[in-house]
Design a protein around this motif. Structure first.
Motif, PDB file in Angstrom:
ATOM      1  N   MET A  71     -59.546   2.087 -16.337  1.00 33.05           N
ATOM      2  CA  MET A  71     -59.352   3.531 -16.235  1.00 33.05           C
ATOM      3  C   MET A  71     -60.673   4.255 -16.014  1.00 33.05           C
ATOM      4  SD  MET A  71     -57.357   6.100 -18.791  1.00 33.05           S
ATOM      5  CE  MET A  71     -55.796   5.606 -18.049  1.00 33.05           C
ATOM      6  N   ALA A  72     -60.645   5.211 -15.105  1.00 28.61           N
ATOM      7  CA  ALA A  72     -61.797   6.086 -14.873  1.00 28.61           C
ATOM      8  C   ALA A  72     -61.607   7.370 -15.665  1.00 28.61           C
ATOM      9  CB  ALA A  72     -61.920   6.408 -13.384  1.00 28.61           C
TER      10      ALA A  72
ATOM     11  N   GLU B 256     -62.089  10.228 -14.723  1.00 26.73           N
ATOM     12  CA  GLU B 256     -61.481  11.243 -13.857  1.00 26.73           C
ATOM     13  C   GLU B 256     -59.968  11.288 -14.005  1.00 26.73           C
ATOM     14  OE1 GLU B 256     -65.518  10.666 -12.671  1.00 26.73           O
ATOM     15  OE2 GLU B 256     -63.906   9.201 -12.992  1.00 26.73           O
ATOM     16  N   GLU B 257     -59.333  10.180 -14.369  1.00 31.40           N
ATOM     17  CA  GLU B 257     -57.888  10.177 -14.562  1.00 31.40           C
ATOM     18  C   GLU B 257     -57.501  11.018 -15.778  1.00 31.40           C
ATOM     19  OE1 GLU B 257     -55.877   6.218 -13.811  1.00 31.40           O
ATOM     20  OE2 GLU B 257     -57.978   5.578 -13.725  1.00 31.40           O
ATOM     21  N   ILE B 258     -58.280  10.894 -16.842  1.00 32.86           N
ATOM     22  CA  ILE B 258     -58.033  11.732 -18.021  1.00 32.86           C
ATOM     23  C   ILE B 258     -58.379  13.186 -17.709  1.00 32.86           C
ATOM     24  CG2 ILE B 258     -58.726  12.179 -20.419  1.00 32.86           C
ATOM     25  CD1 ILE B 258     -59.178   9.176 -20.734  1.00 32.86           C
ATOM     26  N   ALA B 259     -59.511  13.382 -17.017  1.00 36.49           N
ATOM     27  CA  ALA B 259     -59.956  14.743 -16.715  1.00 36.49           C
ATOM     28  C   ALA B 259     -58.931  15.501 -15.881  1.00 36.49           C
ATOM     29  CB  ALA B 259     -61.303  14.696 -15.985  1.00 36.49           C
ATOM     30  N   ALA B 260     -58.233  14.797 -14.984  1.00 31.43           N
ATOM     31  CA  ALA B 260     -57.227  15.467 -14.157  1.00 31.43           C
ATOM     32  C   ALA B 260     -56.138  16.097 -15.020  1.00 31.43           C
ATOM     33  CB  ALA B 260     -56.612  14.476 -13.171  1.00 31.43           C
ATOM     34  N   HIS B 261     -55.721  15.409 -16.069  1.00 31.22           N
ATOM     35  CA  HIS B 261     -54.703  15.962 -16.965  1.00 31.22           C
ATOM     36  C   HIS B 261     -55.285  17.053 -17.856  1.00 31.22           C
ATOM     37  CE1 HIS B 261     -51.367  13.305 -15.976  1.00 31.22           C
ATOM     38  NE2 HIS B 261     -52.243  12.334 -15.871  1.00 31.22           N
ATOM     39  N   MET B 262     -56.529  16.877 -18.273  1.00 31.58           N
ATOM     40  CA  MET B 262     -57.180  17.925 -19.055  1.00 31.58           C
ATOM     41  C   MET B 262     -57.294  19.215 -18.254  1.00 31.58           C
ATOM     42  SD  MET B 262     -58.109  16.944 -22.143  1.00 31.58           S
ATOM     43  CE  MET B 262     -58.530  15.496 -23.125  1.00 31.58           C
ATOM     44  N   GLU B 263     -57.635  19.085 -16.982  1.00 28.73           N
ATOM     45  CA  GLU B 263     -57.814  20.270 -16.140  1.00 28.73           C
ATOM     46  C   GLU B 263     -56.515  21.060 -16.010  1.00 28.73           C
ATOM     47  OE1 GLU B 263     -60.463  21.370 -13.660  1.00 28.73           O
ATOM     48  OE2 GLU B 263     -61.706  20.564 -15.277  1.00 28.73           O
ATOM     49  N   THR B 264     -55.428  20.360 -15.748  1.00 35.26           N
ATOM     50  CA  THR B 264     -54.145  21.060 -15.585  1.00 35.26           C
ATOM     51  C   THR B 264     -53.565  21.485 -16.931  1.00 35.26           C
ATOM     52  OG1 THR B 264     -53.646  19.866 -13.536  1.00 35.26           O
ATOM     53  CG2 THR B 264     -51.795  20.854 -14.704  1.00 35.26           C
ATOM     54  N   GLY B 265     -53.578  20.575 -17.906  1.00 36.59           N
ATOM     55  CA  GLY B 265     -52.930  20.868 -19.173  1.00 36.59           C
ATOM     56  C   GLY B 265     -53.716  21.816 -20.055  1.00 36.59           C
ATOM     57  N   VAL B 266     -54.966  21.456 -20.350  1.00 33.22           N
ATOM     58  CA  VAL B 266     -55.737  22.228 -21.326  1.00 33.22           C
ATOM     59  C   VAL B 266     -56.463  23.401 -20.668  1.00 33.22           C
ATOM     60  CG1 VAL B 266     -57.458  22.101 -23.159  1.00 33.22           C
ATOM     61  CG2 VAL B 266     -55.985  20.130 -22.706  1.00 33.22           C
ATOM     62  N   LYS B 267     -57.178  23.147 -19.584  1.00 33.52           N
ATOM     63  CA  LYS B 267     -57.838  24.256 -18.888  1.00 33.52           C
ATOM     64  C   LYS B 267     -56.797  25.230 -18.349  1.00 33.52           C
ATOM     65  CE  LYS B 267     -61.104  25.348 -15.173  1.00 33.52           C
ATOM     66  NZ  LYS B 267     -61.890  24.793 -14.028  1.00 33.52           N
ATOM     67  N   GLY B 268     -55.691  24.707 -17.830  1.00 39.96           N
ATOM     68  CA  GLY B 268     -54.619  25.584 -17.357  1.00 39.96           C
ATOM     69  C   GLY B 268     -54.103  26.483 -18.459  1.00 39.96           C
ATOM     70  N   ALA B 269     -53.901  25.917 -19.653  1.00 34.71           N
ATOM     71  CA  ALA B 269     -53.437  26.726 -20.787  1.00 34.71           C
ATOM     72  C   ALA B 269     -54.453  27.797 -21.140  1.00 34.71           C
ATOM     73  CB  ALA B 269     -53.171  25.824 -21.991  1.00 34.71           C
ATOM     74  N   LEU B 270     -55.740  27.427 -21.145  1.00 31.42           N
ATOM     75  CA  LEU B 270     -56.786  28.401 -21.462  1.00 31.42           C
ATOM     76  C   LEU B 270     -56.797  29.539 -20.448  1.00 31.42           C
ATOM     77  CD1 LEU B 270     -59.234  29.280 -23.146  1.00 31.42           C
ATOM     78  CD2 LEU B 270     -60.644  27.805 -21.676  1.00 31.42           C
ATOM     79  N   ASN B 271     -56.693  29.200 -19.163  1.00 33.33           N
ATOM     80  CA  ASN B 271     -56.677  30.239 -18.131  1.00 33.33           C
ATOM     81  C   ASN B 271     -55.489  31.182 -18.307  1.00 33.33           C
ATOM     82  OD1 ASN B 271     -59.010  29.320 -16.835  1.00 33.33           O
ATOM     83  ND2 ASN B 271     -57.877  27.997 -15.429  1.00 33.33           N
ATOM     84  N   LEU B 272     -54.342  30.634 -18.630  1.00 35.77           N
ATOM     85  CA  LEU B 272     -53.149  31.454 -18.824  1.00 35.77           C
ATOM     86  C   LEU B 272     -53.281  32.360 -20.042  1.00 35.77           C
ATOM     87  CD1 LEU B 272     -50.641  28.623 -18.017  1.00 35.77           C
ATOM     88  CD2 LEU B 272     -50.697  30.803 -16.785  1.00 35.77           C
ATOM     89  N   ILE B 273     -53.794  31.800 -21.132  1.00 34.94           N
ATOM     90  CA  ILE B 273     -53.975  32.594 -22.347  1.00 34.94           C
ATOM     91  C   ILE B 273     -54.948  33.746 -22.086  1.00 34.94           C
ATOM     92  CG2 ILE B 273     -54.969  32.522 -24.666  1.00 34.94           C
ATOM     93  CD1 ILE B 273     -53.748  29.659 -24.897  1.00 34.94           C
ATOM     94  N   LYS B 274     -56.057  33.448 -21.437  1.00 31.65           N
ATOM     95  CA  LYS B 274     -57.056  34.491 -21.172  1.00 31.65           C
ATOM     96  C   LYS B 274     -56.487  35.605 -20.302  1.00 31.65           C
ATOM     97  CE  LYS B 274     -61.233  33.015 -20.123  1.00 31.65           C
ATOM     98  NZ  LYS B 274     -62.304  32.165 -19.534  1.00 31.65           N
ATOM     99  N   ALA B 275     -55.618  35.227 -19.359  1.00 36.42           N
ATOM    100  CA  ALA B 275     -55.053  36.232 -18.460  1.00 36.42           C
ATOM    101  C   ALA B 275     -53.925  37.032 -19.093  1.00 36.42           C
ATOM    102  CB  ALA B 275     -54.551  35.556 -17.178  1.00 36.42           C
TER     103      ALA B 275
END
Length: 254
Positions: A107-108, A110-129
């Motif tokens: 596993m690289a 980047e595979e984990i980061a892809a899910h972090m970007e959509t799941g966790v960063k996505g949630a943060l962006n939505l909350i902030k907005a």
């Protein structure tokens, strides 16, 4: 303060298909104005919004992009009013196929980061907005979609599960910070659902094994998961925040 669902504007991310589409349809059925977010599934999202009626519309944004999320929030507000409920369902491109999953030694990051970007960063962006308008109103509901795999890793999808576990932590810390403003934050966690685009690659034998392991002797459906999301947006959950509701037919006892 609480608002009936039919007085709410609900934004569902990743709603063009699968579980997201089922959640959007459930809120529309209960009378909410529904913003159907999509990234790539434009045709599916627009077709769904058309089926749901005049109080639904499709809005494109990649939840990983904070500026795009802010623009989408402004567009939804112009069309239906500021969202009172956010359901973050968007998922990085993924297929639940245990035979094809990455093993740890291969596993690289980047595979984990892809899910972090959509799941966790996505949630943060939505909350902030979304939170500023929610604070002004003194009411807001944020529902994040999790998984039962971090309690029962029957198939160790390391990348997907790690990101969902981080999202559960954000659920609880956000609930603690936002509660005084009348904003609740909760998670709905399913197991394998029968059937979504992501679970279509799962062999029937796995579905049968899971069904036989649950007290209800069946696999949970997207519609059943969607009904649990309704609960967290409804007046009946007004004293519930920071919780993780597992909806998997009793496969996991939380």
């Amino acid at each position: 303060m609480s608002l009936p669902i039919d007085q709410q504007t609900v934004l569902v991310t990743g709603a063009g298909r699968g579980l997201g589409a089922a959640i959007a349809a459930a809120f529309a059925r209960e009378g909410a104005a529904v913003a159907v977010n999509y990234r790539n599934s434009r045709d599916e999202a627009e077709a769904l919004a058309s089926r749901l009626g005049d109080r639904a519309a499709a809005f494109r944004a990649d939840v990983r992009d904070g500026e795009a999320v802010s623009r989408m929030m402004a567009d939804v507000t112009t069309r239906f009013g500021a969202p009172t409920t956010i359901v973050h369902n968007a998922l990085a491109d993924f297929s639940f196929n245990g035979d094809a999953r990455s093993r740890l030694e291969a596993m690289a990051w980047e595979e984990i980061a892809a899910h972090m970007e959509t799941g966790v960063k996505g949630a943060l962006n939505l909350i902030k907005a979304a939170v500023p308008k929610m604070r002004e109103r003194g009411f807001g509901r944020i529902v994040l979609i999790g998984t039962n795999l971090f309690q029962n890793p029957v198939v160790p999808y390391h990348d997907y599960t790690a990101a969902k576990a981080a999202l559960l932590s954000l659920t609880r810390t956000a609930a603690a910070e936002l509660g005084p403003s009348g904003i609740t934050v909760n998670m709905v966690s399913g197991g394998l659902l029968r059937t979504t685009d992501a679970s279509r690659a799962t062999p029937d034998v796995v579905f049968d094994l899971i069904a036989g392991s649950t007290p209800l002797r069946r696999v949970t459906t997207p519609d059943e998961m969607a009904d649990a999301a309704l609960f967290f947006a409804s007046p009946w959950s007004r004293a519930v925040t920071g919780q993780n509701l597992v909806v998997d037919g009793g496969l996991v006892f939380n």
